[in-house]
Scaffold this motif. Structure first.
Motif, PDB file in Angstrom:
ATOM      1  N   PHE A 183     -57.228   3.631 -15.694  1.00 41.70           N
ATOM      2  CA  PHE A 183     -56.609   2.971 -16.755  1.00 41.70           C
ATOM      3  C   PHE A 183     -56.658   3.739 -18.127  1.00 41.70           C
ATOM      4  N   THR A 184     -57.494   4.675 -18.259  1.00 38.86           N
ATOM      5  CA  THR A 184     -57.304   5.478 -19.308  1.00 38.86           C
ATOM      6  C   THR A 184     -56.161   6.442 -19.222  1.00 38.86           C
ATOM      7  N   ARG A 185     -55.919   6.941 -17.914  1.00 35.89           N
ATOM      8  CA  ARG A 185     -54.745   7.721 -17.662  1.00 35.89           C
ATOM      9  C   ARG A 185     -53.279   6.761 -17.969  1.00 35.89           C
ATOM     10  N   ALA A 186     -53.535   5.461 -17.449  1.00 34.82           N
ATOM     11  CA  ALA A 186     -52.492   4.644 -17.842  1.00 34.82           C
ATOM     12  C   ALA A 186     -52.053   4.270 -19.225  1.00 34.82           C
ATOM     13  N   MET A 187     -53.207   4.244 -19.870  1.00 36.23           N
ATOM     14  CA  MET A 187     -53.041   4.164 -21.282  1.00 36.23           C
ATOM     15  C   MET A 187     -52.575   5.296 -22.200  1.00 36.23           C
ATOM     16  N   ARG A 188     -52.877   6.383 -21.649  1.00 39.54           N
ATOM     17  CA  ARG A 188     -52.333   7.637 -22.153  1.00 39.54           C
ATOM     18  C   ARG A 188     -50.873   7.919 -21.839  1.00 39.54           C
ATOM     19  N   GLU A 189     -50.720   7.456 -20.713  1.00 38.49           N
ATOM     20  CA  GLU A 189     -49.128   7.405 -20.420  1.00 38.49           C
ATOM     21  C   GLU A 189     -48.210   6.466 -21.187  1.00 38.49           C
ATOM     22  N   THR A 190     -49.007   5.526 -21.765  1.00 38.79           N
ATOM     23  CA  THR A 190     -48.165   4.422 -22.492  1.00 38.79           C
ATOM     24  C   THR A 190     -48.430   4.502 -23.974  1.00 38.79           C
TER      25      THR A 190
END
Length: 891
Positions: A575-582
């Motif tokens: 999730f942290t990676r996904a929030m980084r991409e967004t």
RNA sequence: GCGGACGUGGCGAAACUGGUAGACGCAAGGGACUUAAAAUCCCUCGACCUCGGUCAUGCGGGUUCGAUCCCCGCCGUCCGCACCA
């Protein structure tokens, strides 16, 4: 039923005791109030000091806290208080993992709305946590079922959708036909629903997925950067991600055996080197080819059906026979087109891994071997251990899956398995079948995409709308939140959102036509995958304030149970990676330091021994007779069998309610006890005697300090460098330094032991001070040492420490007082006592100056009577002097 | 089956990087105080004996001046994954 707490029976006078006893009930709430008034634990995002984010895994609001919570939060609180004293700007928040099934179950069973049930539970648990005196920033508190929170989660979902990190696909689920719900694998017990007991069916449903597999390699590689995580957890995640290197190989179907349109079968293998040992191909029951064949051939259809129903339970797999059915299809060997092999449907091939098809090499794989023996297929040894002889090497009942030398493998003979792998991989990538290479190197992961759809009410609604014309349409962000309706019923099985009269009927945001809402809600693991980020700015309209999130993250110390080693921690990393991409945060790893604490365990008690009714420790009296412990029922005196030590659980009734302990002994005792004795990553055994020991400590500390306080107040705290105060200052400063190290390493049990030592050492001096003996330097040294003691124990017993700090004449809140600084000159002793060994056995001790030269030590050692006696006239061959450690004389 | 961890007194455990094994706590035993008890304080507390030693960190080897610690082989307990090609 009246619950009798044994503590009151044994010590009815704890609270009403004479006034000199420390009364935690009154004192603890007083200090809690003062901390709250001073807002001592509220973190300021703009504070320029170095940040430290400490977090314990937030609780599910079941209604009561249990001892596991007490241990978890006590540890986190020690870290928080210690780091705060060390000058960090500490963020230590708390919230509630509040969505999930128990609320719906309660609704069904007790006719109470999940929302009401949840918020009531939160209120009572919050009161319990407050009674523990935790240094939490309550101003940032939220529950994941707060509309404010899941609103932002829906926002994140839409952002992830835009980035292609969310998709829908049909997938198999465990379906409980009675409860009409999807079950997680853990909820299927022996093929039946854990709650309804109904036989679970496999159903195909269209479900929402997060593309966690986009990050497989990164999630794996970055594990190496998490050097403050337990090795065990990293390994578990590594195995879970399950990377393997191999290749896909395409096998051409012999045309006259092929069903229409099927001219090849692709398998995945990690052992292309063993290709010459192949004797069959096997495909999964759900493989497209198997499905097609099933349509034409009832025998295959029947077999595939059977495979689908075969037990997925762990034990069933272990014993399940390897079975298959010959499809009649034949394929050509990729390295020799004249060689034809049969294709089976087999019950041990998984559609979910690789391509859902394998080639079987019986000599190199136990499973393939069993299959080959059963269906009388050839077994050709192709790999031989390097130390064996070709003439005698044969495969019997055991396949050989190790490395070695290639045999019976034509042009590969004599090569190592490694060389053979490369040769085959190169050859197949360079050979065309049709106009594609015959094979390709391929990395495969065990990790699957994360299915987040749940057919439940009490969860975060998935913010999309299904339109007959426009298809799947995201809810526009300005139309968020998609709120859960309150007026739902739980009297029927299935998802209440599905049968709500109006909620699901909406207009399509794109075409305005009639459409329907998605009624699936999100897996509650989604809620817990980013809550730590939300804590950094829970007031924001957007999911995060990126500046605040980047400031506080990663969490410096995360503490929780090992049971979350895989799912929660992996999902959070994703999730942290996904929030980084967004664009919501700019860190990759959410948790810099991770600590997994052990459980709180307790003896069990059963009426009549094994198989009998479980009895709660609250109803038990323990006595010791002739060294044997016996348990009896408090009410009737009936003898009860003492059982094994187990994790505290309601079902075994071996729970001790933290409320009872806090009420009778106080929070400080409970905190101190769960931190003492056992290393924090190991289980701690809860015992009455242990708690009483901890309680004795708090009372003793109070007595020693309070009796001397009026005298000590008159002295300025000051370390003594000489005179009778010097040893007092020395032990205090040494303990200070050691406890500091222990806290840094989360070695709370060692800190406890050292603090006991210090108390033991200060008992005499404090008694002297109380009696008014000793000069001014001594008094100053004792006061300083006492203050050091009170300050280093404060993270564990904060209320008692504040009280001591206050009666010593200090006006500040200890919670806001900086950590003391140790004086190195008091820590280091000028004279050392060196153990002296002769041939490795200790024979004497030598007291000598710390900076004595090696020669001086050697000379002094030989003068010792005990050494001369041990040498008995022999001349030493060698004297080993390890400076400031030990001397060993070898003869 | 694969992977990992652990094994030290009656019990929970310490022992830093290979350097005095058992700190600290619990339990137990003895004593002081007390009319008595609780509380408190003091002493003893790995095993064995000849009181100076000997043996002791699951078992058997090895490396080393020296091993709870490192290496090899067993035994036991616990945990994770599990038909992963």
């Amino acid at each position: 039923m009246v619950k009798v707490c044994p503590i009151f029976l044994k010590f009815p006078d704890i609270i009403e005791m004479a006034s000199e006893r420390y009364n935690p009930r009154e004192t603890e709430s007083r200090w809690q109030q003062k901390w709250a008034e001073a807002k001592a634990f509220e973190a300021d995002n703009a504070d320029p000091r170095e940040k430290y984010y400490v977090l314990e895994m937030f609780p599910y609001p079941s209604g009561r806290i249990h001892m596991g919570h007490v241990r978890n939060y006590a540890m986190g609180d020690v870290v928080a208080r210690y780091k705060r004293a060390r000058g960090y700007n500490v963020l230590h928040p708390m919230g509630w993992d509040a969505f999930g099934m128990p609320a719906e179950n309660a609704a069904r069973d007790n006719k109470v709305h999940p929302k009401e049930w949840t918020y009531q539970n939160i209120a009572s648990m919050k009161a319990q946590l407050k009674a523990m005196g935790l240094s939490l920033d309550w101003s940032r508190e939220f529950a994941t079922c707060d509309v404010d929170y899941y609103h932002r989660q829906q926002h994140l979902f839409l952002d992830m959708m835009e980035k292609g990190l969310v998709y829908r696909k049909q997938s198999k689920v465990n379906w409980d036909p009675v409860d009409q719900t999807v079950l997680a694998n853990e909820q299927v017990i022996d093929g039946r629903g854990w709650r309804s007991g109904a036989l679970v069916e496999q159903r195909e449903l269209v479900q929402w997925f997060f593309k966690i597999t986009d990050f497989s390699q990164d999630l794996l590689d970055s594990l190496d950067t998490l050097d403050q995580w337990p090795e065990k957890v990293r390994l578990m995640q590594k195995n879970w991600i399950g990377r393997s290197e191999g290749m896909t190989v395409r096998w051409q179907v012999v045309p006259e055996t092929a069903p229409a349109g099927q001219d090849e079968v692709t398998v995945y293998t990690t052992r292309p080197d063993t290709l010459f040992g192949a004797s069959f191909l096997a495909i999964a029951a759900d493989h497209p080819l198997a499905r097609e064949l099933a349509g034409e051939n009832p025998a295959i259809e029947a077999f595939c059906q059977e495979c689908r129903h075969q037990g997925t339970s762990l034990a069933a797999l272990e014993t399940a026979e390897k079975r298959g059915i010959d499809t009649g299809i034949r394929v050509r060997h990729p390295l020799d087109p004249s060689w034809e092999l049969p294709v089976y449907v087999a019950n041990f091939v998984l559609m979910e891994y690789g391509t859902g098809a394998i080639f079987g090499c019986p000599s190199g794989d136990q499973r393939d071997l069993e299959f080959a023996r059963k269906y009388d297929l050839p077994v050709v040894a192709v790999v031989m251990p390097a130390d064996r002889d070709v003439a005698t090497f044969a495969i019997g009942d055991a396949a050989y899956d190790g490395d070695g030398v290639m045999i019976n493998s034509r042009f590969l003979n004599g090569k190592t398995t490694e060389e053979a792998f490369d040769i085959v991989a190169d050859r197949l990538s360079g050979t065309l079948l049709g106009n594609m290479p015959q094979g390709e190197r391929k990395v495969n992961f065990r990790l699957r995409d994360w299915g987040v759809s749940r057919q439940r009410y009490w969860g975060c609604p998935i913010p999309v709308i299904h339109c007959e014309v426009c298809g799947v349409v995201p809810v526009p962000k300005k139309a968020l939140p998609v709120k859960l309706p309150d007026d739902v019923t739980f009297d029927q099985p299935g998802n209440p959102l599905d049968r709500h009269p109006t909620w699901r009927h909406v207009n399509c945001p794109q075409c305005g036509g009639a459409a329907r809402r998605e009624t699936d809600t999100m897996d509650t693991f989604v809620d817990s995958s980013w809550y730590f980020t939300r804590f950094t700015a829970p007031w924001e309209d957007d999911p995060t304030d990126p500046q605040a999130a980047n400031h506080w993250l990663p969490v410096d110390q995360y503490i929780g149970g090992i049971e979350h080693a895989i799912l929660h921690l992996l999902y959070s990393r994703f999730f942290t990676r996904a929030m980084r991409e967004t664009g919501h945060v700019d860190v990759k790893e959410p948790f810099k330091g991770l600590f997994t604490q052990g459980m709180v365990v307790h003896e069990t008690y059963r009426r009549g021994g094994a198989g009998g009714e479980w009895i709660s420790p609250a109803d038990i009296r323990i006595e010791e007779l002739d060294g044997k412990r016996r348990a009896s029922l408090l009410s009737t005196g009936e003898e009860i069998a003492i059982g094994s030590i187990e994790k505290m659980s309601k079902s075994k009734k071996n729970v001790v309610d933290p409320d009872d302990i806090i009420a009778s002994y106080g929070a400080d005792t409970a905190r101190f006890f769960v931190l003492s004795d056992s290393p924090p990553d190991r289980d701690v055994i809860w015992s009455e005697a242990g708690v009483e020991g901890a309680h004795r400590f708090t009372q003793r500390l109070w007595r020693l300090v309070s009796e001397a306080a009026s005298r000590l107040k008159q002295a300025e705290p000051q370390a003594a460098r000489e005179g009778e105060g010097r040893p007092v200052s020395q032990i205090a400063h040494r303990t200070l330094k050691a406890v500091q190290d222990d806290y840094d390493r989360l070695a709370f049990n060692k800190a406890v032991a050292r603090i006991y030592e210090l108390v033991n050492a200060l008992a005499g001096p404090l008694a002297r001070a109380a009696a008014g003996e000793g000069d001014a330097t001594f008094m100053a040294a004792v006061r300083e040492a006492t203050e050091i003691l009170v300050r280093i124990v404060a993270p564990m017993t904060p209320h008692l420490s504040e009280e001591c700090w206050s009666i010593l004449g200090n006006e500040t809140l200890l919670a806001q007082t900086a950590w003391p600084v140790h004086d190195e000159t008091l820590v280091v002793e000028n004279d050392l006592i060196l153990p002296v060994q002769v041939n490795g056995k200790k024979r004497a001790e030598l007291t000598i100056a710390r900076d004595a030269s090696q020669d001086a030590v050697e000379a002094a050692v030989l003068q010792l009577d005990a050494v001369r006696l041990a040498l008995d006239g022999r001349a030493p061959k060698k004297i080993i002097v390890v400076p400031q450690r030990i001397v060993n004389i070898v003869v």
